[in-house]
Design a protein around this motif. Structure first.
Motif, PDB file in Angstrom:
ATOM      1  N   TRP A  74       0.436   0.947   4.795  1.00  0.00           N
ATOM      2  CA  TRP A  74       0.996  -0.210   5.330  1.00  0.00           C
ATOM      3  C   TRP A  74       0.090  -1.256   5.871  1.00  0.00           C
ATOM      4  O   TRP A  74       0.146  -2.497   5.342  1.00  0.00           O
ATOM      5  CB  TRP A  74       1.868  -0.005   6.517  1.00  0.00           C
ATOM      6  CG  TRP A  74       2.470  -0.949   7.231  1.00  0.00           C
ATOM      7  CD1 TRP A  74       3.404  -2.008   6.977  1.00  0.00           C
ATOM      8  CD2 TRP A  74       1.776  -1.478   8.609  1.00  0.00           C
ATOM      9  NE1 TRP A  74       3.325  -2.843   7.839  1.00  0.00           N
ATOM     10  CE2 TRP A  74       2.601  -2.501   8.938  1.00  0.00           C
ATOM     11  CE3 TRP A  74       0.844  -0.653   9.478  1.00  0.00           C
ATOM     12  CZ2 TRP A  74       2.295  -3.208  10.137  1.00  0.00           C
ATOM     13  CZ3 TRP A  74       0.705  -1.383  10.662  1.00  0.00           C
ATOM     14  CH2 TRP A  74       1.484  -2.648  10.956  1.00  0.00           C
TER      15      TRP A  74
ATOM     16  N   VAL B  27      -1.372  -3.079   2.849  1.00  0.00           N
ATOM     17  CA  VAL B  27      -0.650  -3.692   1.898  1.00  0.00           C
ATOM     18  C   VAL B  27      -0.293  -5.128   2.726  1.00  0.00           C
ATOM     19  O   VAL B  27      -0.217  -6.109   2.438  1.00  0.00           O
ATOM     20  CB  VAL B  27       0.626  -3.167   1.383  1.00  0.00           C
ATOM     21  CG1 VAL B  27       1.758  -3.985   0.963  1.00  0.00           C
ATOM     22  CG2 VAL B  27       0.122  -2.215   0.788  1.00  0.00           C
ATOM     23  N   ALA B  28      -0.183  -5.228   4.113  1.00  0.00           N
ATOM     24  CA  ALA B  28      -0.046  -6.092   4.973  1.00  0.00           C
ATOM     25  C   ALA B  28      -0.797  -7.113   4.894  1.00  0.00           C
ATOM     26  O   ALA B  28      -0.523  -8.435   5.076  1.00  0.00           O
ATOM     27  CB  ALA B  28       0.539  -5.417   6.292  1.00  0.00           C
TER      28      ALA B  28
ATOM     29  N   ALA C 241      -3.394  -7.693   2.566  1.00  0.00           N
ATOM     30  CA  ALA C 241      -3.901  -8.056   1.073  1.00  0.00           C
ATOM     31  C   ALA C 241      -2.831  -8.322   0.229  1.00  0.00           C
ATOM     32  O   ALA C 241      -2.766  -8.810  -1.080  1.00  0.00           O
ATOM     33  CB  ALA C 241      -5.057  -7.443   0.799  1.00  0.00           C
ATOM     34  N   GLY C 242      -1.543  -8.009   0.599  1.00  0.00           N
ATOM     35  CA  GLY C 242      -0.356  -7.923  -0.556  1.00  0.00           C
ATOM     36  C   GLY C 242      -0.590  -6.518  -1.494  1.00  0.00           C
ATOM     37  O   GLY C 242      -1.480  -5.709  -1.386  1.00  0.00           O
ATOM     38  N   TRP C 243       0.620  -6.254  -2.235  1.00  0.00           N
ATOM     39  CA  TRP C 243       0.774  -5.154  -3.164  1.00  0.00           C
ATOM     40  C   TRP C 243      -0.417  -5.038  -4.094  1.00  0.00           C
ATOM     41  O   TRP C 243      -1.112  -3.906  -4.246  1.00  0.00           O
ATOM     42  CB  TRP C 243       1.960  -5.073  -3.690  1.00  0.00           C
ATOM     43  CG  TRP C 243       2.786  -4.669  -2.752  1.00  0.00           C
ATOM     44  CD1 TRP C 243       3.845  -5.287  -2.193  1.00  0.00           C
ATOM     45  CD2 TRP C 243       3.220  -3.183  -2.188  1.00  0.00           C
ATOM     46  NE1 TRP C 243       4.593  -4.760  -1.220  1.00  0.00           N
ATOM     47  CE2 TRP C 243       4.368  -3.296  -1.259  1.00  0.00           C
ATOM     48  CE3 TRP C 243       2.603  -1.890  -2.457  1.00  0.00           C
ATOM     49  CZ2 TRP C 243       4.740  -2.204  -0.712  1.00  0.00           C
ATOM     50  CZ3 TRP C 243       3.133  -0.887  -1.583  1.00  0.00           C
ATOM     51  CH2 TRP C 243       4.232  -1.244  -0.968  1.00  0.00           C
ATOM     52  N   GLY C 244      -0.818  -6.018  -4.875  1.00  0.00           N
ATOM     53  CA  GLY C 244      -1.778  -6.137  -5.705  1.00  0.00           C
ATOM     54  C   GLY C 244      -3.264  -5.567  -5.267  1.00  0.00           C
ATOM     55  O   GLY C 244      -3.900  -4.637  -5.907  1.00  0.00           O
TER      56      GLY C 244
ATOM     57  N   GLY D 206      -4.095  -4.894  -2.151  1.00  0.00           N
ATOM     58  CA  GLY D 206      -4.040  -4.031  -1.008  1.00  0.00           C
ATOM     59  C   GLY D 206      -3.898  -2.493  -1.288  1.00  0.00           C
ATOM     60  O   GLY D 206      -4.778  -1.820  -0.658  1.00  0.00           O
TER      61      GLY D 206
END
Length: 108
Positions: free
Chosen positions: A52, A55-56, A58-61, A63
């Motif tokens: 979490w 991803v929070a 840097a984003g999904w790609g 992160g």
């Protein structure tokens, strides 16, 4: 990324303590079956939740890639500390748990 690193290290330490050998080496006692199960569940839960913050930020790609790097680094750190400085490995995990709330507020 600091929060993800602290969570990964704490999760790996919990998984490490769920084994008889490392629990005896670090805490000088054998874990009960209930404690062993609790440490395993806590370790896997913390490792799963550590996705979490990565991803929070840097984003999904990016992160997930950074989370994989943090995951490998924290495992490597624990593996290198256990044979030579086992007490330091345990102290760092405790400090990581204490510093995690501060790191969580810093990412907001």
């Amino acid at each position: 990324m600091l929060l993800a690193l602290l969570m990964c290290y704490a999760g790996f330490t919990a998984l490490c303590l769920s084994t008889d050998r490392h629990h005896d080496e670090l805490l000088h006692s054998k874990p009960s079956p209930r404690r062993r199960l609790g440490l395993r569940i806590a370790g896997w839960l913390v490792l799963t939740v550590s996705i979490w913050p990565a991803v929070a930020v840097a984003g999904w790609g990016l992160g997930l890639v950074q989370w994989c790097a943090v995951l490998m680094f924290s495992a490597l750190l624990l593996v290198l500390l256990l044979p030579y400085r086992p007490r330091l490995a345990l102290i760092l995990a405790g400090l990581g748990v204490l510093v995690s709330p501060v790191a969580a507020f810093a990412t907001l």
